[in-house]
Design an enzyme around this catalytic site. Structure first.
Site, short mmCIF file in Angstrom:
data_model
loop_
_atom_site.label_atom_id
_atom_site.label_comp_id
_atom_site.label_asym_id
_atom_site.label_seq_id
_atom_site.Cartn_x
_atom_site.Cartn_y
_atom_site.Cartn_z
N SER A 143 -16.17 -2.66 -0.71
CA SER A 143 -17.58 -2.77 -0.29
C SER A 143 -17.83 -1.83 0.88
O SER A 143 -16.89 -1.51 1.63
CB SER A 143 -17.86 -4.21 0.15
N TYR A 156 -15.72 -11.58 5.23
CA TYR A 156 -15.98 -10.64 4.12
C TYR A 156 -15.62 -9.21 4.52
O TYR A 156 -14.91 -8.51 3.79
CB TYR A 156 -17.45 -10.74 3.70
N1 LIG Z 1 -23.31 -7.57 -5.14
C1 LIG Z 1 -23.12 -6.76 -4.12
O1 LIG Z 1 -24.08 -6.40 -3.40
C2 LIG Z 1 -21.74 -6.25 -3.82
C3 LIG Z 1 -21.64 -5.20 -2.88
C4 LIG Z 1 -20.39 -4.69 -2.58
C5 LIG Z 1 -19.26 -5.20 -3.20
N2 LIG Z 1 -19.40 -6.23 -4.10
C6 LIG Z 1 -18.17 -6.74 -4.71
O2 LIG Z 1 -18.27 -6.64 -6.11
C7 LIG Z 1 -17.46 -7.65 -6.72
C8 LIG Z 1 -18.30 -8.40 -7.75
O3 LIG Z 1 -19.36 -9.05 -7.06
P1 LIG Z 1 -20.72 -9.50 -7.76
O4 LIG Z 1 -21.81 -9.03 -6.90
O5 LIG Z 1 -20.69 -9.14 -9.19
O6 LIG Z 1 -20.62 -11.07 -7.55
P2 LIG Z 1 -20.71 -12.30 -8.57
O7 LIG Z 1 -21.79 -12.09 -9.55
O8 LIG Z 1 -20.72 -13.50 -7.70
O9 LIG Z 1 -19.32 -12.21 -9.36
C9 LIG Z 1 -18.11 -12.54 -8.75
C10 LIG Z 1 -17.07 -12.62 -9.86
O10 LIG Z 1 -15.80 -12.92 -9.27
C11 LIG Z 1 -15.23 -14.01 -9.96
N3 LIG Z 1 -14.36 -14.79 -9.11
C12 LIG Z 1 -14.65 -15.33 -7.89
N4 LIG Z 1 -13.61 -16.05 -7.45
C13 LIG Z 1 -12.63 -15.95 -8.40
C14 LIG Z 1 -11.32 -16.48 -8.53
N5 LIG Z 1 -10.78 -17.27 -7.57
N6 LIG Z 1 -10.60 -16.19 -9.63
C15 LIG Z 1 -11.13 -15.41 -10.60
N7 LIG Z 1 -12.36 -14.88 -10.55
C16 LIG Z 1 -13.10 -15.15 -9.45
C17 LIG Z 1 -16.43 -14.83 -10.45
O11 LIG Z 1 -16.07 -15.60 -11.59
P3 LIG Z 1 -15.82 -17.19 -11.64
O12 LIG Z 1 -16.72 -17.82 -10.63
O13 LIG Z 1 -16.14 -17.53 -13.06
O14 LIG Z 1 -14.37 -17.35 -11.32
C18 LIG Z 1 -17.37 -13.72 -10.87
O15 LIG Z 1 -17.08 -13.28 -12.16
C19 LIG Z 1 -16.96 -8.52 -5.59
O16 LIG Z 1 -15.64 -8.16 -5.25
C20 LIG Z 1 -17.91 -8.21 -4.45
O17 LIG Z 1 -17.34 -8.45 -3.18
C21 LIG Z 1 -20.59 -6.75 -4.42
#
Ligand SMILES: NC(=O)c1ccc[n+]([C@@H]2O[C@H](COP(=O)([O-])OP(=O)(O)OC[C@H]3O[C@@H](n4cnc5c(N)ncnc54)[C@H](OP(=O)(O)O)[C@@H]3O)[C@@H](O)[C@H]2O)c1
Length: 257
Positions: A143, A156
């Protein structure tokens, strides 16, 4: 750039939602074979259906990235089905508000264990075979929050800084091994993770757009890729600000409620 995805086998974590689901669908459109994992089986199955509808092949294997044995089993299943893993995309992650004045150890521990140890568990599950086959590609979704300690985001920011430096070390250690290493630094993306933020998020990108940008970075085997450029430029600049100026600016501009 010239990647024939129909020859590629991908292991993708965090595939039940947000960036993970969008990546799965976009890779499916390109004909990839994808092992999908996350904890929620019902949501994973929806992703699997979407990938197949898009033209790819996928199977869902629910697992928790915090459990190293789970991740070993997922990797084994992908190799049993398709004979190899070409690309790991370690995308699973969580985000929470951790105001320094109300630091809760259990919350910080969750973030660190999912975002950092979860990535370590995934890498450890695929790396021995990649080393043996002398090819592969490790990709982590970090991120822009990795660049500096953002307000109300201690756990985070720390977790993403750890992922970025972990991947930098891996990149150095795996030089000449035939394995590429890419770390992605997204800005704000519209997903369930950001859905409940009341504050306006600058340069917020749609998730399909983000997925396509990430895939292009993987295709060109970028060492790091930070986007969108406006926010990436700003955080790079902030990294060079003197601490006293950074502290004043940052404490007045939290994007968390
Ligand atoms: N959205 C943003 O603005 C943003 C910006 C920078 C970086 N990111 C990064 O991008 C990645 C995806 O984020 P997102 O925005 O798509 O969030 P999201 O929609 O909340 O998705 C998070 C994913 O991680 C999985 N997950 C969480 N805990 C887990 C565990 N213990 N074991 C296995 N799977 C797990 C969740 O699945 P389950 O709950 O089904 O396990 C879900 O599929 C993350 O690493 C986040 O930090 C996001």
């Amino acid at each position: 750039m010239g990647v024939d995805w129909s020859t590629k086998v991908v292991l993708l974590t965090g595939a039940s939602s947000g960036i993970g689901r969008a990546l799965a669908v976009e890779l499916g459109k390109r004909g990839a074979r994808i092992g999908l994992t996350a904890r929620r089986a019902d949501e994973l199955l929806k992703t699997e259906e979407e990938v197949v509808r898009a033209g790819g092949q996928a199977f869902a294997h629910p697992a928790d990235v915090r459990n190293p044995d789970d991740m070993t089993r997922v990797a084994e299943r992908v190799r049993e089905k398709w004979g190899k893993i070409d690309i790991l995309i370690a995308n699973a992650g969580m985000s929470t508000t951790t105001a320094g004045t109300h630091l809760k150890a259990a919350e910080a521990s969750d973030v660190i264990s999912i975002n950092v140890l979860g990535v370590v568990n995934c890498v450890a599950a695929v790396l021995p075979d990649m080393l043996a086959q002398k090819s592969g590609h490790l990709v982590a979704i970090s991120s822009l929050a990795a660049y500096r300690g953002l307000p109300k985001s201690g756990a985070y920011s720390a977790s993403k800084a750890a992922v970025s430096t972990l991947f930098e070390s891996l990149r150095v250690d795996l030089r000449k091994s035939g394995i590429d290493v890419t770390v992605i630094h997204p800005g704000f993306i519209r997903t369930p993770m950001t859905a409940n933020r009341k504050k306006k998020l600058p340069f917020l990108l749609e998730v399909d757009d983000a997925a396509c940008r990430i895939i292009r970075a993987i295709e060109r085997r970028a060492r790091t890729y930070a986007f969108p450029w406006q926010l990436a430029g700003l955080v790079r600049l902030l990294k060079h600000f003197p601490n006293a100026i950074y502290d004043r600016l940052a404490s007045n501009s939290s994007f968390r409620d």
